[in-house]
Design a protein around this motif. Sequence first.
Motif, PDB file in Angstrom:
ATOM      1  N   ASP A  85       0.837  -1.203   0.000  1.00 14.41           N
ATOM      2  CA  ASP A  85       0.000   0.000   0.000  1.00 14.41           C
ATOM      3  C   ASP A  85       0.871   1.253   0.000  1.00 14.41           C
ATOM      4  OD1 ASP A  85      -2.142  -1.679   0.061  1.00 14.41           O
ATOM      5  OD2 ASP A  85      -2.649  -1.349   2.171  1.00 14.41           O
ATOM      6  N   THR A  86       1.925   1.209   0.814  1.00 17.46           N
ATOM      7  CA  THR A  86       2.833   2.350   0.859  1.00 17.46           C
ATOM      8  C   THR A  86       3.466   2.596  -0.504  1.00 17.46           C
ATOM      9  OG1 THR A  86       3.327   1.848   3.166  1.00 17.46           O
ATOM     10  CG2 THR A  86       4.870   3.291   1.998  1.00 17.46           C
ATOM     11  N   GLN A  87       3.869   1.510  -1.108  1.00 11.73           N
ATOM     12  CA  GLN A  87       4.522   1.627  -2.407  1.00 11.73           C
ATOM     13  C   GLN A  87       3.556   2.211  -3.445  1.00 11.73           C
ATOM     14  OE1 GLN A  87       5.587  -1.956  -4.827  1.00 11.73           O
ATOM     15  NE2 GLN A  87       7.674  -1.306  -4.407  1.00 11.73           N
ATOM     16  N   ARG A  88       2.340   1.726  -3.406  1.00 13.74           N
ATOM     17  CA  ARG A  88       1.349   2.231  -4.350  1.00 13.74           C
ATOM     18  C   ARG A  88       1.128   3.728  -4.152  1.00 13.74           C
ATOM     19  NH1 ARG A  88      -3.246  -0.095  -7.154  1.00 13.74           N
ATOM     20  NH2 ARG A  88      -4.747   1.551  -7.584  1.00 13.74           N
ATOM     21  N   ALA A  89       1.029   4.124  -2.893  1.00 13.59           N
ATOM     22  CA  ALA A  89       0.847   5.546  -2.597  1.00 13.59           C
ATOM     23  C   ALA A  89       2.046   6.361  -3.060  1.00 13.59           C
ATOM     24  CB  ALA A  89       0.619   5.737  -1.096  1.00 13.59           C
ATOM     25  N   ALA A  90       3.245   5.790  -2.877  1.00 18.46           N
ATOM     26  CA  ALA A  90       4.457   6.491  -3.303  1.00 18.46           C
ATOM     27  C   ALA A  90       4.440   6.701  -4.813  1.00 18.46           C
ATOM     28  CB  ALA A  90       5.694   5.698  -2.884  1.00 18.46           C
ATOM     29  N   ILE A  91       3.944   5.709  -5.528  1.00  9.81           N
ATOM     30  CA  ILE A  91       3.878   5.825  -6.992  1.00  9.81           C
ATOM     31  C   ILE A  91       2.914   6.935  -7.391  1.00  9.81           C
ATOM     32  CG2 ILE A  91       3.080   4.632  -9.074  1.00  9.81           C
ATOM     33  CD1 ILE A  91       4.191   2.023  -7.760  1.00  9.81           C
ATOM     34  N   VAL A  92       1.748   6.951  -6.754  1.00 15.17           N
ATOM     35  CA  VAL A  92       0.767   7.992  -7.101  1.00 15.17           C
ATOM     36  C   VAL A  92       1.294   9.365  -6.699  1.00 15.17           C
ATOM     37  CG1 VAL A  92      -1.563   8.832  -6.652  1.00 15.17           C
ATOM     38  CG2 VAL A  92      -1.169   6.394  -6.962  1.00 15.17           C
ATOM     39  N   ASP A  93       1.936   9.445  -5.535  1.00 20.93           N
ATOM     40  CA  ASP A  93       2.508  10.728  -5.111  1.00 20.93           C
ATOM     41  C   ASP A  93       3.555  11.222  -6.096  1.00 20.93           C
ATOM     42  OD1 ASP A  93       0.950  10.828  -2.905  1.00 20.93           O
ATOM     43  OD2 ASP A  93       2.517  10.403  -1.440  1.00 20.93           O
ATOM     44  N   ALA A  94       4.431  10.317  -6.485  1.00 20.48           N
ATOM     45  CA  ALA A  94       5.485  10.696  -7.429  1.00 20.48           C
ATOM     46  C   ALA A  94       4.858  11.190  -8.735  1.00 20.48           C
ATOM     47  CB  ALA A  94       6.402   9.499  -7.696  1.00 20.48           C
ATOM     48  N   ALA A  95       3.843  10.481  -9.178  1.00 20.83           N
ATOM     49  CA  ALA A  95       3.176  10.878 -10.417  1.00 20.83           C
ATOM     50  C   ALA A  95       2.521  12.246 -10.266  1.00 20.83           C
ATOM     51  CB  ALA A  95       2.145   9.831 -10.817  1.00 20.83           C
ATOM     52  N   THR A  96       1.964  12.503  -9.094  1.00 22.60           N
ATOM     53  CA  THR A  96       1.333  13.815  -8.851  1.00 22.60           C
ATOM     54  C   THR A  96       2.352  14.934  -8.976  1.00 22.60           C
ATOM     55  OG1 THR A  96      -0.236  12.762  -7.342  1.00 22.60           O
ATOM     56  CG2 THR A  96      -0.015  15.156  -7.200  1.00 22.60           C
ATOM     57  N   GLU A  97       3.521  14.721  -8.373  1.00 15.63           N
ATOM     58  CA  GLU A  97       4.555  15.754  -8.462  1.00 15.63           C
ATOM     59  C   GLU A  97       4.968  15.990  -9.905  1.00 15.63           C
ATOM     60  OE1 GLU A  97       7.898  15.353  -5.741  1.00 15.63           O
ATOM     61  OE2 GLU A  97       6.618  14.304  -4.333  1.00 15.63           O
ATOM     62  N   LEU A  98       5.133  14.893 -10.627  1.00 13.96           N
ATOM     63  CA  LEU A  98       5.539  15.035 -12.027  1.00 13.96           C
ATOM     64  C   LEU A  98       4.450  15.725 -12.833  1.00 13.96           C
ATOM     65  CD1 LEU A  98       7.219  11.560 -12.490  1.00 13.96           C
ATOM     66  CD2 LEU A  98       8.346  13.781 -12.647  1.00 13.96           C
ATOM     67  N   LEU A  99       3.206  15.397 -12.523  1.00 14.01           N
ATOM     68  CA  LEU A  99       2.093  16.034 -13.230  1.00 14.01           C
ATOM     69  C   LEU A  99       2.102  17.534 -12.979  1.00 14.01           C
ATOM     70  CD1 LEU A  99      -0.454  15.361 -14.955  1.00 14.01           C
ATOM     71  CD2 LEU A  99      -1.745  15.353 -12.829  1.00 14.01           C
ATOM     72  N   ALA A 100       2.390  17.920 -11.739  1.00 15.50           N
ATOM     73  CA  ALA A 100       2.400  19.338 -11.386  1.00 15.50           C
ATOM     74  C   ALA A 100       3.593  20.060 -11.980  1.00 15.50           C
ATOM     75  CB  ALA A 100       2.392  19.489  -9.867  1.00 15.50           C
ATOM     76  N   GLU A 101       4.636  19.298 -12.304  1.00 21.20           N
ATOM     77  CA  GLU A 101       5.826  19.929 -12.867  1.00 21.20           C
ATOM     78  C   GLU A 101       5.736  20.064 -14.376  1.00 21.20           C
ATOM     79  OE1 GLU A 101       9.118  17.509 -11.647  1.00 21.20           O
ATOM     80  OE2 GLU A 101       8.675  17.844  -9.523  1.00 21.20           O
ATOM     81  N   SER A 102       5.302  18.988 -15.008  1.00 22.23           N
ATOM     82  CA  SER A 102       5.421  19.002 -16.468  1.00 22.23           C
ATOM     83  C   SER A 102       4.276  18.283 -17.166  1.00 22.23           C
ATOM     84  CB  SER A 102       6.755  18.379 -16.876  1.00 22.23           C
ATOM     85  OG  SER A 102       7.018  17.222 -16.102  1.00 22.23           O
ATOM     86  N   GLY A 103       3.154  18.128 -16.478  1.00 21.97           N
ATOM     87  CA  GLY A 103       1.972  17.591 -17.152  1.00 21.97           C
ATOM     88  C   GLY A 103       2.081  16.109 -17.477  1.00 21.97           C
ATOM     89  N   TYR A 104       1.158  15.660 -18.271  1.00 17.26           N
ATOM     90  CA  TYR A 104       1.096  14.233 -18.580  1.00 17.26           C
ATOM     91  C   TYR A 104       2.349  13.746 -19.303  1.00 17.26           C
ATOM     92  CZ  TYR A 104      -3.697  14.761 -17.129  1.00 17.26           C
ATOM     93  OH  TYR A 104      -4.804  15.049 -16.375  1.00 17.26           O
ATOM     94  N   ALA A 105       2.965  14.630 -20.057  1.00 16.66           N
ATOM     95  CA  ALA A 105       4.185  14.241 -20.766  1.00 16.66           C
ATOM     96  C   ALA A 105       5.275  13.828 -19.790  1.00 16.66           C
ATOM     97  CB  ALA A 105       4.659  15.381 -21.664  1.00 16.66           C
ATOM     98  N   GLY A 106       5.283  14.448 -18.604  1.00 11.80           N
ATOM     99  CA  GLY A 106       6.313  14.126 -17.630  1.00 11.80           C
ATOM    100  C   GLY A 106       6.076  12.827 -16.886  1.00 11.80           C
ATOM    101  N   CYS A 107       4.891  12.287 -17.051  1.00  9.11           N
ATOM    102  CA  CYS A 107       4.508  11.091 -16.293  1.00  9.11           C
ATOM    103  C   CYS A 107       4.845   9.799 -17.015  1.00  9.11           C
ATOM    104  CB  CYS A 107       3.019  11.135 -15.968  1.00  9.11           C
ATOM    105  SG  CYS A 107       2.582  12.449 -14.817  1.00  9.11           S
TER     106      CYS A 107
END
Lengths: 203, 203
Positions: free
Chosen positions: B14-36
């Motif tokens: 569960d932690t790992q899954r959350a870490a993945i979504v969190d990481a994706a959120t940061e990337l989304l906020a930085e550079s959009g879907y292209a960054g993900c």
Amino acid sequence: MPYRRTPRIQARLDTQRAAIVDAATELLAESGYAGCSVAAVAAKAGVSVGSVYRHFPGKAELVAELFRVVVSREVAAVDEASQRPGEITERIVAVIETFAGRAMKAPRLAYALLAEPVDAPVEAERLRFRRAFRDIVADRIEEGVAAGVLPPQDPHITAAALVGAAAEVLIGPLTAENTDSTDTATMPALCTFTLRALGDAHA
Amino acid sequence: MPYRRTPRIQARLDTQRAAIVDAATELLAESGYAGCSVAAVAAKAGVSVGSVYRHFPGKAELVAELFRVVVSREVAAVDEASQRPGEITERIVAVIETFAGRAMKAPRLAYALLAEPVDAPVEAERLRFRRAFRDIVADRIEEGVAAGVLPPQDPHITAAALVGAAAEVLIGPLTAENTDSTDTATMPALCTFTLRALGDAHA
DNA sequence: GTCTATAGTTCGATAGAC
DNA sequence: GTCTATCGAACTATAGAC
């Protein structure tokens, strides 16, 4: 002597291309993007599937062009409405009425243009065309403000808001599965909303 | 004895899954879907590419969940604002202010949520969440009409219009490449628009 | 038309949990 | 000892350059 595309051949190709886009438009209006399979489009246009690929690199490009062609019609209709003579506020309402009225006359097509989930390239086109609608409205608002008919405001912001409002309001009836052809409430509500939002004194 | 997934392992997953979504959120906020990209998400989350596929069947599902998680936050924030004590019109303005204010504080993320072209599944989620925003506003409008503070109107239509208006207005500043952090004009204009559109007497 | 770069997906090997 | 979680290189597909 190398093969040369004669004017006669070129004309036939142009006709065929138009037939393909027309066929796709009808399918889009009937059953949305799902109905626009290359096979269905080719069949309806009376050409082979291979011929479709002679004009378009792939389905995505066909759909993108289809979208542009159909929305351009809507932009033209709205632009025409915006230039009819009359009081500024009436003209802006006429724009909204044209936009919404055409959508409700062809609900399935309107849904495809406004909201139906599609791929990213078509979404990019949606953004572009929304700006086109916004600019038409913004020009009228600018006139109204200059003439003192409307209170001071940023024409682009209000225009964007009105276009966004109209589009979002339409998605409701358009998403409802049983297309209520006797929807007599939406249009007046949208017009009242528009007049009030503009700051029109009589609203 | 066959292998059983213990609570300890489950917690780590569960932690790992959350870490993945969190990481994706940061990337989304930085550079959009292209960054993900899957590789980038995995790297930022500190897991291998393969581990991402243990949690999600593919990138599309990862992005869809990412979208749902991030927008749910926004819905919650807006819902909270709608329930603050005060006059009904003020509460509706608070909803719009919350919606727009959060968007302008995280412009890249807001663009990704509101407008950035993506694939069809995410577009479908967009439609769903717009209804959620609309329903929150509609409830407040209904109260206002019942209390006689607002003129009679169809709450769902006005609510849809206001949500569409806010979203469309925000796309302007959000699309501008040089994020103008001193954009002091959009928010007041949007609030004035909202008040007027509601038919508030004081607007 | 071929080649290259990039990104999504797959899979066999390894380490660790049961 | 068996099964699983994890890894990351290899594979595949696609887009763009020359």
